[in-house]
Design a protein around this motif. Structure first.
Motif, mmCIF file in Angstrom:
data_model
loop_
_atom_site.group_PDB
_atom_site.id
_atom_site.type_symbol
_atom_site.label_atom_id
_atom_site.label_comp_id
_atom_site.label_asym_id
_atom_site.label_seq_id
_atom_site.Cartn_x
_atom_site.Cartn_y
_atom_site.Cartn_z
ATOM 1 N N SER A 40 84.936 -0.323 81.335
ATOM 2 C CA SER A 40 84.589 -1.645 80.816
ATOM 3 C C SER A 40 84.822 -2.757 81.835
ATOM 4 O O SER A 40 84.242 -3.835 81.717
ATOM 5 N N MET A 41 85.655 -2.490 82.837
ATOM 6 C CA MET A 41 85.921 -3.503 83.849
ATOM 7 C C MET A 41 86.393 -2.838 85.142
ATOM 8 O O MET A 41 87.108 -1.840 85.105
ATOM 9 N N ILE A 42 85.957 -3.391 86.267
ATOM 10 C CA ILE A 42 86.386 -2.921 87.583
ATOM 11 C C ILE A 42 86.796 -4.141 88.396
ATOM 12 O O ILE A 42 86.063 -5.128 88.456
ATOM 13 N N SER A 43 87.958 -4.043 89.021
ATOM 14 C CA SER A 43 88.371 -5.095 89.934
ATOM 15 C C SER A 43 88.815 -4.463 91.244
ATOM 16 O O SER A 43 89.176 -3.292 91.305
ATOM 17 N N CYS A 44 88.752 -5.269 92.282
ATOM 18 C CA CYS A 44 89.193 -4.851 93.608
ATOM 19 C C CYS A 44 90.062 -5.991 94.132
ATOM 20 O O CYS A 44 89.545 -7.086 94.391
ATOM 21 N N GLY A 45 91.358 -5.752 94.206
ATOM 22 C CA GLY A 45 92.274 -6.838 94.555
ATOM 23 C C GLY A 45 92.253 -7.872 93.443
ATOM 24 O O GLY A 45 92.404 -7.536 92.271
ATOM 25 N N VAL A 46 92.022 -9.119 93.788
ATOM 26 C CA VAL A 46 91.981 -10.180 92.778
ATOM 27 C C VAL A 46 90.567 -10.457 92.276
ATOM 28 O O VAL A 46 90.365 -11.332 91.450
ATOM 29 N N SER A 47 89.576 -9.701 92.759
ATOM 30 C CA SER A 47 88.182 -9.949 92.402
ATOM 31 C C SER A 47 87.688 -8.978 91.335
ATOM 32 O O SER A 47 87.756 -7.767 91.521
ATOM 33 N N MET A 48 87.183 -9.530 90.232
ATOM 34 C CA MET A 48 86.551 -8.697 89.221
ATOM 35 C C MET A 48 85.108 -8.485 89.683
ATOM 36 O O MET A 48 84.357 -9.440 89.862
ATOM 37 N N ILE A 49 84.740 -7.224 89.887
ATOM 38 C CA ILE A 49 83.403 -6.949 90.415
ATOM 39 C C ILE A 49 82.435 -6.426 89.358
ATOM 40 O O ILE A 49 81.237 -6.377 89.581
ATOM 41 N N TYR A 50 82.952 -6.041 88.176
ATOM 42 C CA TYR A 50 82.085 -5.587 87.089
ATOM 43 C C TYR A 50 82.824 -5.711 85.766
ATOM 44 O O TYR A 50 84.022 -5.454 85.690
ATOM 45 N N SER A 51 82.091 -6.112 84.749
ATOM 46 C CA SER A 51 82.619 -6.060 83.386
ATOM 47 C C SER A 51 81.439 -5.918 82.427
ATOM 48 O O SER A 51 80.344 -6.411 82.698
ATOM 49 N N THR A 52 81.676 -5.222 81.347
ATOM 50 C CA THR A 52 80.613 -5.001 80.372
ATOM 51 C C THR A 52 80.218 -6.299 79.682
ATOM 52 O O THR A 52 79.098 -6.405 79.191
ATOM 53 N N PHE A 53 81.098 -7.279 79.638
ATOM 54 C CA PHE A 53 80.777 -8.534 78.967
ATOM 55 C C PHE A 53 80.116 -9.566 79.876
ATOM 56 O O PHE A 53 79.739 -10.634 79.428
ATOM 57 N N SER A 54 79.941 -9.233 81.145
ATOM 58 C CA SER A 54 79.281 -10.144 82.077
ATOM 59 C C SER A 54 77.764 -9.971 81.986
ATOM 60 O O SER A 54 77.256 -8.849 82.040
ATOM 61 N N PRO A 55 77.022 -11.078 81.888
ATOM 62 C CA PRO A 55 75.564 -10.965 81.829
ATOM 63 C C PRO A 55 74.949 -10.367 83.102
ATOM 64 O O PRO A 55 73.867 -9.811 83.061
ATOM 65 N N LYS A 56 75.649 -10.439 84.216
ATOM 66 C CA LYS A 56 75.126 -9.894 85.475
ATOM 67 C C LYS A 56 75.499 -8.433 85.695
ATOM 68 O O LYS A 56 75.089 -7.835 86.673
ATOM 69 N N GLY A 57 76.276 -7.852 84.791
ATOM 70 C CA GLY A 57 76.728 -6.474 84.948
ATOM 71 C C GLY A 57 75.585 -5.482 85.086
ATOM 72 O O GLY A 57 75.602 -4.616 85.965
ATOM 73 N N LYS A 58 74.580 -5.580 84.244
ATOM 74 C CA LYS A 58 73.464 -4.632 84.285
ATOM 75 C C LYS A 58 72.620 -4.785 85.551
ATOM 76 O O LYS A 58 72.045 -3.824 86.032
ATOM 77 N N GLU A 59 72.562 -5.983 86.087
ATOM 78 C CA GLU A 59 71.798 -6.223 87.314
ATOM 79 C C GLU A 59 72.395 -5.485 88.508
ATOM 80 O O GLU A 59 71.698 -5.209 89.481
ATOM 81 N N LYS A 60 73.679 -5.177 88.446
ATOM 82 C CA LYS A 60 74.380 -4.558 89.573
ATOM 83 C C LYS A 60 74.315 -3.035 89.574
ATOM 84 O O LYS A 60 74.712 -2.406 90.541
ATOM 85 N N LEU A 61 73.819 -2.423 88.513
ATOM 86 C CA LEU A 61 73.911 -0.966 88.353
ATOM 87 C C LEU A 61 73.279 -0.166 89.487
ATOM 88 O O LEU A 61 73.762 0.904 89.825
ATOM 89 N N THR A 62 72.215 -0.655 90.082
ATOM 90 C CA THR A 62 71.530 0.098 91.141
ATOM 91 C C THR A 62 72.037 -0.253 92.536
ATOM 92 O O THR A 62 71.621 0.355 93.509
ATOM 93 N N ARG A 63 72.936 -1.212 92.623
ATOM 94 C CA ARG A 63 73.464 -1.611 93.930
ATOM 95 C C ARG A 63 74.614 -0.708 94.355
ATOM 96 O O ARG A 63 75.394 -0.244 93.521
ATOM 97 N N PRO A 64 74.748 -0.463 95.658
ATOM 98 C CA PRO A 64 75.904 0.305 96.148
ATOM 99 C C PRO A 64 77.209 -0.416 95.802
ATOM 100 O O PRO A 64 77.317 -1.636 95.940
ATOM 101 N N LEU A 65 78.177 0.340 95.348
ATOM 102 C CA LEU A 65 79.472 -0.215 94.970
ATOM 103 C C LEU A 65 80.121 -0.960 96.135
ATOM 104 O O LEU A 65 80.683 -2.045 95.954
ATOM 105 N N LEU A 66 80.019 -0.407 97.327
ATOM 106 C CA LEU A 66 80.593 -1.051 98.506
ATOM 107 C C LEU A 66 79.966 -2.427 98.741
ATOM 108 O O LEU A 66 80.647 -3.394 99.067
#
Length: 98
Positions: A40-66
């Motif tokens: 439901s949520m991914i963070s790296c350090g202090v940065s949240m890079i994905y969350s299910t409640f973010s409207p931009k979450g689905k837009e990121k699905l095909t992008r490389p995680l790095l």
């Protein structure tokens, strides 16, 4: 220590996921298929890079995680760095946080 299915973990446990060019969608599928967990949520350090409640979450699905970590999270990743430390929040099949 918590147990879910045949897996046990505590606050200091870690999951190791291989895949230098893995997309965010691939990362989410890995947890769904291997552990039956919805991330439901991914963070790296202090940065949240994905969350299910973010409207931009689905837009990121095909992008490389790095790419997401570096560009969206503004996390510096060294050229010779071999791993990323990501913190995740997950829900089980009943929607309970695990």
């Amino acid at each position: 220590t918590r147990k879910y299915r045949e897996h046990e973990w505590n606050l200091w446990s870690r999951f190791e996921v291989q895949g230098k060019d893995m997309t965010l969608g691939g990362f989410l599928r890995h947890f769904q298929e291997k552990y039956k967990l919805e991330v439901s949520m991914i963070s790296c350090g202090v940065s949240m890079i994905y969350s299910t409640f973010s409207p931009k979450g689905k837009e990121k699905l095909t992008r490389p995680l790095l790419d997401i970590v570096k560009k969206d999270g503004k996390v510096e990743v060294g050229e010779n760095q071999k791993y990323l430390m990501l913190e995740i929040c997950c829900n089980d099949e009943e929607g309970e946080e695990v």
